[in-house]
Design a protein around this motif. Structure first.
Motif, PDB file in Angstrom:
ATOM      1  N   LYS A  94       0.803  -1.228   0.000  1.00 21.91           N
ATOM      2  CA  LYS A  94       0.000   0.000   0.000  1.00 21.91           C
ATOM      3  C   LYS A  94       0.835   1.277   0.000  1.00 21.91           C
ATOM      4  O   LYS A  94       0.294   2.366  -0.189  1.00 21.91           O
ATOM      5  CB  LYS A  94      -0.911   0.024   1.238  1.00 21.91           C
ATOM      6  N   ILE A  95       2.157   1.157   0.262  1.00 21.37           N
ATOM      7  CA  ILE A  95       2.989   2.352   0.410  1.00 21.37           C
ATOM      8  C   ILE A  95       4.188   2.282  -0.533  1.00 21.37           C
ATOM      9  O   ILE A  95       4.866   1.262  -0.623  1.00 21.37           O
ATOM     10  CB  ILE A  95       3.494   2.508   1.860  1.00 21.37           C
ATOM     11  N   VAL A  96       4.443   3.391  -1.210  1.00 23.40           N
ATOM     12  CA  VAL A  96       5.638   3.567  -2.036  1.00 23.40           C
ATOM     13  C   VAL A  96       6.589   4.456  -1.248  1.00 23.40           C
ATOM     14  O   VAL A  96       6.303   5.633  -1.006  1.00 23.40           O
ATOM     15  CB  VAL A  96       5.285   4.224  -3.387  1.00 23.40           C
ATOM     16  N   ASN A  97       7.718   3.902  -0.821  1.00 27.12           N
ATOM     17  CA  ASN A  97       8.710   4.641  -0.043  1.00 27.12           C
ATOM     18  C   ASN A  97       9.861   4.996  -0.979  1.00 27.12           C
ATOM     19  O   ASN A  97      10.751   4.186  -1.229  1.00 27.12           O
ATOM     20  CB  ASN A  97       9.193   3.801   1.139  1.00 27.12           C
ATOM     21  N   ASP A  98       9.836   6.225  -1.498  1.00 33.33           N
ATOM     22  CA  ASP A  98      10.728   6.625  -2.579  1.00 33.33           C
ATOM     23  C   ASP A  98      11.817   7.570  -2.069  1.00 33.33           C
ATOM     24  O   ASP A  98      11.562   8.750  -1.802  1.00 33.33           O
ATOM     25  CB  ASP A  98       9.908   7.317  -3.676  1.00 33.33           C
ATOM     26  N   ILE A  99      13.055   7.067  -1.948  1.00 33.81           N
ATOM     27  CA  ILE A  99      14.140   7.896  -1.430  1.00 33.81           C
ATOM     28  C   ILE A  99      14.515   9.024  -2.392  1.00 33.81           C
ATOM     29  O   ILE A  99      15.182   9.977  -1.996  1.00 33.81           O
ATOM     30  CB  ILE A  99      15.400   7.073  -1.081  1.00 33.81           C
ATOM     31  N   THR A 100      14.066   8.941  -3.660  1.00 30.17           N
ATOM     32  CA  THR A 100      14.336  10.024  -4.607  1.00 30.17           C
ATOM     33  C   THR A 100      13.239  11.081  -4.580  1.00 30.17           C
ATOM     34  O   THR A 100      13.313  12.067  -5.323  1.00 30.17           O
ATOM     35  CB  THR A 100      14.491   9.499  -6.046  1.00 30.17           C
ATOM     36  N   GLY A 101      12.227  10.888  -3.744  1.00 26.13           N
ATOM     37  CA  GLY A 101      11.187  11.892  -3.589  1.00 26.13           C
ATOM     38  C   GLY A 101      10.367  12.164  -4.834  1.00 26.13           C
ATOM     39  O   GLY A 101      10.108  13.318  -5.189  1.00 26.13           O
TER      40      GLY A 101
END
Length: 268
Positions: A105-112
């Motif tokens: 359910k969550i996209v954790n994107d370190i590139t924002g």
């Protein structure tokens, strides 16, 4: 101002390069560890197939999916997504799509949300998106990071990326100042001290400082010795407005947070 329930995000790494060896798992052992983290009190499980530690090497999409696919398939088959919320630490659209098809359910994107395709996939699945700030990239982000005003510059970045997210139809957003991602000790401390400033966006704030090197810079310590410093940072972060705590040591965080809440909620 809106307040959010404090949630613990437990870390599971499906690679052999992440800086804390006790967070690395593969296939069946990853599933066993996920179940343990859920039993220990994790609300969210954050799975990643690529290390983002300083100096880490990028890998191909194919390699990332090869590492993650067996775990993703087992999570889906065993319906573990019914026991906790699952997040994928990735910025590859193809990999994210596979995880979202497996109940994530969550996209954790370190590139924002640098990649428009990540925005499109996130919007298509109505996923919650973590927008993290990072100066440069994992390969060279810690080579003399500089800011004129780190709080204002991170705030400006969030403003731009929140607008971008909304333009793609993404409304469920979490902000992460990116402790240790292109920041020196002073930058990290200033962001933690001024965390409440970022609440003006109205979104949940995530902090992930688990066992990071900034603790060693304050008190000389190995990665294995940094749990007390981690708990101190995360406890202070909750006081300053964070509601999602990304950590390796879920059981210890669960106890610390429950005690902190008991003190806060007692009638005077």
């Amino acid at each position: 101002m809106q307040t959010f329930k404090t949630k613990i995000m437990g870390v599971v790494n499906a690679n052999e390069d992440s800086f804390f060896y006790k967070s690395r798992f593969q296939d069946k052992s990853a599933i066993e560890h996920i179940e343990k983290l859920i039993n220990d009190g994790a609300d969210i499980i954050d799975l990643g197939g690529v290390s983002s530690r300083p100096g880490s090497e990028a890998v191909s999409v194919e390699e990332e999916l090869r590492r993650l696919k067996p775990i993703l398939d087992l999570i889906y088959q065993q319906k573990l997504f019914e026991k906790a919320t699952f997040s994928l630490d990735s910025y590859e659209p193809e990999v994210l799509r596979y995880a979202l098809d497996c109940g994530f359910k969550i996209v954790n994107d370190i590139t924002g949300l640098a990649n428009d395709e990540v925005c499109k996939v996130s919007a298509e699945y109505n996923a919650q998106v973590v927008i993290m700030h990072m100066q440069s990239n994992p390969q060279d982000m810690q080579l003399n990071p500089t800011y004129e005003d780190v709080v204002k510059e991170v705030d400006s970045f969030f403003k731009q990326r929140v607008e971008k997210a909304k333009s793609f139809g993404i409304d469920d957003i979490v902000l992460d100042v990116g402790i240790g991602f292109g920041k020196n000790l002073e930058h990290n401390l200033l962001l933690l001290k001024n965390l409440e400033y970022f609440k003006h966006f109205g979104y949940e704030l995530l902090i992930g400082a688990s066992r990071k090197s900034m603790i060693d810079m304050v008190v000389s310590s190995t990665i294995e010795e940094r749990l007390p410093g981690t708990l101190a940072i995360h406890s202070e972060s909750i006081t300053n407005g964070a509601s999602i705590i990304r950590c390796h040591d879920v059981k210890e965080h669960y106890q610390a947070i429950k005690v902190q809440e008991a003190i806060k909620n007692i009638n005077s």
